[in-house]
Design a protein around this motif. Structure first.
Motif, mmCIF file in Angstrom:
data_model
loop_
_atom_site.group_PDB
_atom_site.id
_atom_site.type_symbol
_atom_site.label_atom_id
_atom_site.label_comp_id
_atom_site.label_asym_id
_atom_site.label_seq_id
_atom_site.Cartn_x
_atom_site.Cartn_y
_atom_site.Cartn_z
ATOM 1 N N UNK A 1 35.081 102.985 18.956
ATOM 2 C CA UNK A 1 34.101 101.934 19.201
ATOM 3 C C UNK A 1 33.994 100.972 18.010
ATOM 4 N N UNK A 2 34.735 101.207 17.040
ATOM 5 C CA UNK A 2 34.647 100.377 15.827
ATOM 6 C C UNK A 2 35.053 98.928 16.121
ATOM 7 N N UNK A 3 34.226 98.007 15.609
ATOM 8 C CA UNK A 3 34.499 96.588 15.881
ATOM 9 C C UNK A 3 35.690 96.057 15.090
ATOM 10 N N UNK A 4 35.754 96.480 13.842
ATOM 11 C CA UNK A 4 36.761 95.897 12.938
ATOM 12 C C UNK A 4 38.175 96.159 13.464
ATOM 13 N N UNK A 5 38.361 97.353 13.980
ATOM 14 C CA UNK A 5 39.700 97.657 14.449
ATOM 15 C C UNK A 5 39.822 97.505 15.962
ATOM 16 N N UNK A 6 38.686 97.149 16.570
ATOM 17 C CA UNK A 6 38.558 97.168 18.035
ATOM 18 C C UNK A 6 39.659 96.450 18.764
ATOM 19 N N UNK B 1 33.059 104.059 24.361
ATOM 20 C CA UNK B 1 32.843 105.097 23.352
ATOM 21 C C UNK B 1 32.375 106.376 24.030
ATOM 22 N N UNK B 2 32.594 107.446 23.362
ATOM 23 C CA UNK B 2 32.111 108.756 23.807
ATOM 24 C C UNK B 2 32.465 109.034 25.257
ATOM 25 N N UNK C 1 40.998 106.063 27.994
ATOM 26 C CA UNK C 1 39.863 106.502 28.811
ATOM 27 C C UNK C 1 40.359 106.834 30.210
ATOM 28 N N UNK C 2 41.255 106.017 30.710
ATOM 29 C CA UNK C 2 41.779 106.293 32.031
ATOM 30 C C UNK C 2 42.550 107.615 32.015
ATOM 31 N N UNK C 3 43.259 107.789 30.899
ATOM 32 C CA UNK C 3 44.054 109.001 30.806
ATOM 33 C C UNK C 3 43.172 110.248 30.762
#
Lengths: 725, 417
Positions: free
Chosen positions: B157-162, B46-47, B173-175
């Motif tokens: 960072x949402x768990x439900x859709x994680x 996240x972030x 994130x790598x991008x």
């Protein structure tokens, strides 16, 4: 640390010639002097704050920026304090800059330290030798390069000393750093150091140099306006020399002078003069004061407070050279003057005036106080209406209200000054009693014994606000009121009977009366000297008391002329040239033409006499030849009658005194001179008339020449007759 | 991580000891270091952008503190921060297209409060502050990406859709990191080529048979003049020596070596010579947001002389010298006072500074400032790597290069710490 060192050595040993040896430095964290007592009894000199940063910090910063990669810090007195300081400093964590401490407890001099370092075998090449109280911003590259090149050409060039121009005060004969006048003789072309003398005797004012120095060197410059920066670039030989000569103690007094005077193995020392950069060593309190001011004036840039300030306590430079840290509690009415440094967390009360001073961290200064030209270290409490002028106040000191420090006072750690107490000028106050016997060995032991207890004392410095009070209550019973009511500490008596030294080396400026006094003494000396030396200089004929000198001169002159003449005879010098030479002699001895004539005549007679002769006739012939050969020379000094008379008188003198052999020939020679037109008739007549009134003894030659004179008197008539014919 | 820290320390040390000279070198080294910091920074799920920004800010703050006078450090730190924000924005807008917008807006509130209540509060505060600000083009533009960026980083960072999106997230994130490093590389490239970029414009400004005056030495100026020379322009250069460091001497040497007709004059002769000059071309230490210039000492005098004789005063400055701060900020007005030994020989004057006699206070003060401030009204033209600009236009350039958040945030953490 140890394995690392070994590895470093192993690496640099094998490819020694080719691989780049990392530049090393030996930093002596002990000055081996007692100048900073009593402060140094409790804290090593290198950790004393100089404009709020320990001195060693400046030295290390410089070494790092100058490209030194390995520093060996030699700790002796208070070794633990130095080591723990370094352990917690930024220097331990820097890449490409290693700081290794070497601890010793029985070294009492720089010589011992270097011997120990040699034993450790950690230095592998050229190194920088510096003591921990030196600060500089010079670039080492030039000096190092010069040193290496010299070393390549001449393996005896083992040391390069860094020097700087700095004029000593004409009055006190000490440099601005408070060190004694220094005399150096340097070869202006090669920069070789030929002579080094720390002039400890102020009054003498004279200097004796071995005359061989002048013989051996074609040119030599003698300086007294050079300051030794105590930064040396040394070759490995320096260490082994110290080991070989185990009596070397002091770097300059023994080592440098030893090399110069004893001429060991022909080793040479060279100098490197720095012009635009700064280098100086804190040798005494005056040096401390001067260097602090230089730092504040930014001569040491970039080693200045606003650049060096560590971590969170960012110091900012404001107008008029005022440095203030962040987080200062300053009353609105407090006046902080120019060239002042105020440390973090210090609070300053109302109407307090601070000028030209350095105040450390966490100090509490009350209201209506005056601080002028003083150095107040950390966590000092100065209560209301105190007055500090040109004083040094160490950590944790408490000054009760309305106490006064006169110029030159040094208050060591945690001293408490009682209310309304006035500390007399130049006094040194410490919690420790003054050691009774001052022997260098003993003193270091003393320092060592104390160091442990004092370490703990300084360690708890943080909670200082309570601390001094605690000690105060403890000590109240022991200490009477040496420092006023509620004061704690001992005033050290001015030891070694040298009150004179105190004003020379204190932080206070030299008082005007003292300066006037010295000037007076110097003037008196000058007058004395001038009375002695002026007399021969103005060797006027008018002064009766200089008659002897004038006569001496005449004798010397005669000898010189004779020598010149003889040389001319032997080397067949042309007459014109001889005339020139004699003229220059005449001018330098301030003589008359008559004197020259006399002298030349004298030498001619001598020459004639020296030529081999057995008979009077032969002698006469000799004289004849000589006069023939040199009459032109003699005549050039006989412009008038007076000179001719002088020659006759001289001739008389010669015959009477020096060369008795000539006396029988007096008349003949006189005749000869007359024939050659060297001496005119009038001159002879005048001579005769002059002698008329003289004593019988003086008239010997007149009588002898009677016939000739007679003939002379008749001669004009003959001439007339001839003319008539 | 540890080697990054040592490298940071090394640069910090160099900056502190004033071992890096010139804003060009400083800017380059700062950018290279920041690139390293970014590449070594572990990015959380996240972030990501916030993590990068925090890391860069932490290092940047130290760097700026190490040498507050060298404004280029702060400029580059802000540029890098801006790059991160921009890249994040562009990524999130790309992502936004593929996402169901309504679902995101629903989840947003919950996840924020669960994971980082403090941060969300701060975000809200920041947002409210933004709204309180007077409406300007700047804030309007900047508001949009901010509000867009926050929901998306948090939503990832949402768990439900994680689970379903985790692969996508890691690639993203790598991008982000990759894109940022790419952009920083570009920045470094820009800095290194800024001289050439500026020099390319030389022929447009230097004409046949002109007389150019400059003061001191600046590599940008040197390249600029040489570029004009290469294009067969014949002109003459007056070089004021630039006391007390006399770098003008070096410049004159260089110019002569490249075959330029050069005249060396004393700084004090500038006014006398200015009437013969067609154009003044100088380098700068930094260009402030209002178009004022922080330049080597003596340039204000030259600028005034130029104004008096209506000679154009042209300042060459690479974009890394554009500083988004205003010169009324006392921190920016810090001048570097260098050693007095540049003015006089210590040995000659040592007797003037003998504190042993007299009052004990020095009577002789030597002040040796490094910089002058030239107000914008004296500057005719800025030539940057993007072309010529009017002083009044500088603020627009700055808006292109910097995010307003970074200007303000630079000073915020200090009181907190």
């Amino acid at each position: 640390m140890a394995p690392k060192r070994i590895r470093a050595r192993a690496v640099s040993d094998d490819p020694e010639d080719l691989a780049r040896v990392p530049l090393q430095a030996v930093l002596l964290a002990d000055s081996f002097t007692t100048r900073f007592r009593p402060i140094t009894l409790e804290r090593p000199k290198v950790l004393l704050p100089l404009v709020n940063l320990p001195m060693i910090e400046y030295t290390l910063a410089w070494l790092e920026s100058a490209g030194v990669e390995e520093v060996f810090v030699f700790c002796c007195a208070h070794a633990k304090q130095v080591m723990s300081y370094l352990e917690n400093s930024q220097w331990k964590s820097l890449p490409k800059f290693s700081v290794t401490t070497i601890e010793s407890h029985n070294s009492i001099s720089a010589g011992d330290a270097l011997r120990l370092i040699y034993e450790r075998n950690v230095i592998h090449g050229d190194f920088v030798l510096i003591s921990g109280d030196t600060l500089s911003n010079m670039s080492l590259t030039r000096a190092l390069q010069e040193h290496k090149e010299r070393k390549k050409k001449d393996s005896n060039a083992i040391m390069t000393m860094v020097v700087q121009r700095s004029k000593p005060s004409p009055i006190t004969q000490q440099s601005r750093l408070g060190t004694d006048g220094l005399f150096m003789a340097i070869d202006p072309t090669t920069k070789q150091l030929l002579y080094y003398e720390e002039n400890t005797n102020h009054s003498k004012g004279t200097l004796s140099i071995d005359k061989m120095l002048l013989v051996d060197n074609t040119s030599i410059t003698l300086h007294n306006d050079i300051q030794d920066c105590y930064i040396d670039i040394c070759s490995l030989e320096v260490l082994s020399l110290f080991t070989d000569n185990f009596d070397y103690q002091h770097l300059r007094r023994h080592f440098v002078k030893g090399l110069l005077i004893d001429d060991i193995m022909g080793y040479k020392i060279f100098t490197h003069e720095i012009h635009s950069s700064y280098a100086a060593r804190v040798d005494n309190y005056r040096g401390y004061d001067t260097i602090s001011k230089d730092i504040i004036q930014r001569w040491t840039y970039p080693l200045v407070p606003d650049v060096l300030s560590l971590g969170n306590s960012a110091t900012k430079l404001e107008r008029q050279g005022m440095y203030r840290s962040s987080e200062i509690g300053q009353s609105r009415s407090a006046q902080i003057g120019p060239h002042t440094v105020i440390g973090t967390g210090t609070t300053i009360g109302s109407n307090t005036k601070i000028t030209n001073s350095v105040v450390g961290k966490g100090c509490t200064i009350g209201s209506n106080a005056v601080i002028e030209g003083s150095y107040v270290w950390d966590n000092v409490i100065i209560e209301d209406e105190c007055e500090l002028r040109h004083a040094i106040v160490c950590d944790g000191v408490v000054m009760k209200s309305r106490s006064v420090l006169k110029p030159g006072v040094v208050l060591s750690f945690k001293v408490v000054i009682g209310q309304n107490f006035v500390v007399p000028p130049y006094s040194k106050v410490s919690l420790l009693k003054q050691p009774t016997k001052q022997d260098s060995d003993e003193e270091l032991e003393y320092a060592d014994n104390n160091s442990d207890t004092l370490d703990s004392a300084t360690g708890t410095m943080d909670k200082l606000n309570g601390d001094p009070l605690l000690e105060f209550s403890e000590m109240e019973h022991h200490v009477s009121s040496e420092l006023g009511y509620g004061g704690v500490g001992y005033i050290w008596s001015l030891c070694e009977g040298s009150h004179e030294e105190e004003w020379r080396h204190s932080v206070a400026p030299i008082p005007a009366e003292k300066l006037a006094e010295i000037t007076q003494v110097i003037e008196d000396d000058l007058e004395l000297v001038s009375q002695d030396s002026n007399a021969p200089a103005s060797s006027g004929e008018l002064k009766p008391d200089t008659q002897i000198n004038a006569e001496d001169d005449a004798v010397y002159f005669e000898k010189e002329v004779e020598a010149t003449f003889l040389r001319a005879v032997n080397e067949n010098v042309e007459v014109d040239h001889v005339i020139l030479e004699v003229n220059s002699l005449r001018l330098s001895y301030n003589m008359q033409a008559a004197d020259c004539a006399g002298a030349i005549f004298h030498s001619m007679m001598k020459l004639a006499l020296d030529a081999p002769h057995s008979m009077q006739n032969e002698l006469l012939r000799n004289v004849h030849n000589t006069v023939n050969a040199w009459q032109k020379l003699l005549k050039s000094y006989l412009p008038g009658k007076d000179e001719e008379i002088e020659v006759i008188l001289k001739f008389e003198e010669i015959c009477l005194e020096s060369v008795k052999e000539l006396s029988p020939l007096f008349t003949q020679i006189l005749h000869l001179l007359y024939d050659k037109d060297i001496i005119t008739e009038e001159a002879i007549e005048d001579w005769e008339s002059e002698k008329k009134d003289a004593d019988e003894a003086d008239r010997v030659f007149v009588k002898q020449a009677e016939i000739f004179l007679q003939w002379l008197r008749e001669a004009p008539e003959e001439d007339d007759e001839e003319d008539g014919e | 991580m540890p080697d990054v820290q040592t490298l940071v320390n090394e640069l910090l040390f160099k900056l502190k000891k004033r071992k890096i000279e010139g804003s060009h070198a400083t800017a380059r080294q700062t950018a290279i270091l920041l690139r390293l910091v970014i590449s070594q920074q572990r990015i959380p799920y996240t972030h990501q952008a916030a993590a990068l920004i925090d890391a860069v800010k932490a290092v940047g703050e130290q760097l700026v503190a190490a040498n507050p006078v060298e404004l280029a450090v702060g400029n580059i730190v802000r540029r890098v921060l801006h790059i991160i924000r921009e890249e994040d924005l562009s990524l999130s807008t790309v992502a936004m297209v593929g996402l169901n917008v309504s679902a995101v807006s629903d989840d947003e509130g919950d996840t924020d409060q669960d994971d980082h209540p403090v941060l969300s509060a701060a975000a809200v505060a920041a947002a409210s502050r933004n709204t309180l600000r007077p409406p300007s083009l700047q804030t309007l533009l900047e508001d949009l990406p901010d509000s867009a960026a926050v929901p998306h980083t948090s939503s990832s960072g949402d768990d439900s859709e994680g689970k379903s999106k985790s692969a996508d997230k890691s690639s993203r994130s790598r991008r982000l990191k990759h894109d940022v490093i790419e952009a920083v590389n570009e920045l470094i490239e820009d800095i290194s080529t800024s001289h050439e970029q500026i020099a390319e414009q030389a022929v447009e400004h230097i004409h046949q048979n002109e007389v150019i005056l400059t003061l001191g030495s600046s590599r940008t100026v040197l390249e600029f003049l040489c570029a004009a020379k290469e294009k067969k322009r014949s002109f003459r250069v007056f070089v004021a020596e630039g006391a007390p460091r006399y770098q003008g001497h070096l410049l004159a040497k260089e110019l002569v070596a490249r075959g330029l007709q050069t005249t060396l004059i004393a700084d004090s002769a500038v006014f006398a010579m200015i009437s013969r000059v067609n154009m003044v071309i100088v380098g700068a230490h930094a260009v402030m947001a209002n178009g004022g210039v922080i330049a080597p000492v003596g340039l204000n005098m030259v600028a005034l002389a130029a104004q008096r004789h209506a000679v154009p005063f042209v300042v060459l400055a690479g974009s890394h010298k554009l500083c988004p701060l205003y010169p009324h900020n006392p921190e920016v007005l810090l001048n570097e006072l260098r050693s007095p030994s540049e003015l006089l020989d210590f040995g000659e004057f040592s007797d003037c500074m003998d504190f042993g006699s007299g009052m004990g206070s020095p009577l002789l003060h030597v002040v040796n400032p490094t910089f002058d401030y030239v107000p914008p009204k004296l500057v005719s033209l800025f030539i940057t790597d993007t072309g010529g600009h009017n002083p009044s236009y500088v603020y627009r350039l700055i808006a292109d290069y910097y995010s307003t958040d970074d200007l303000v945030l630079q000073r915020k953490p200090a009181p907190v710490n």
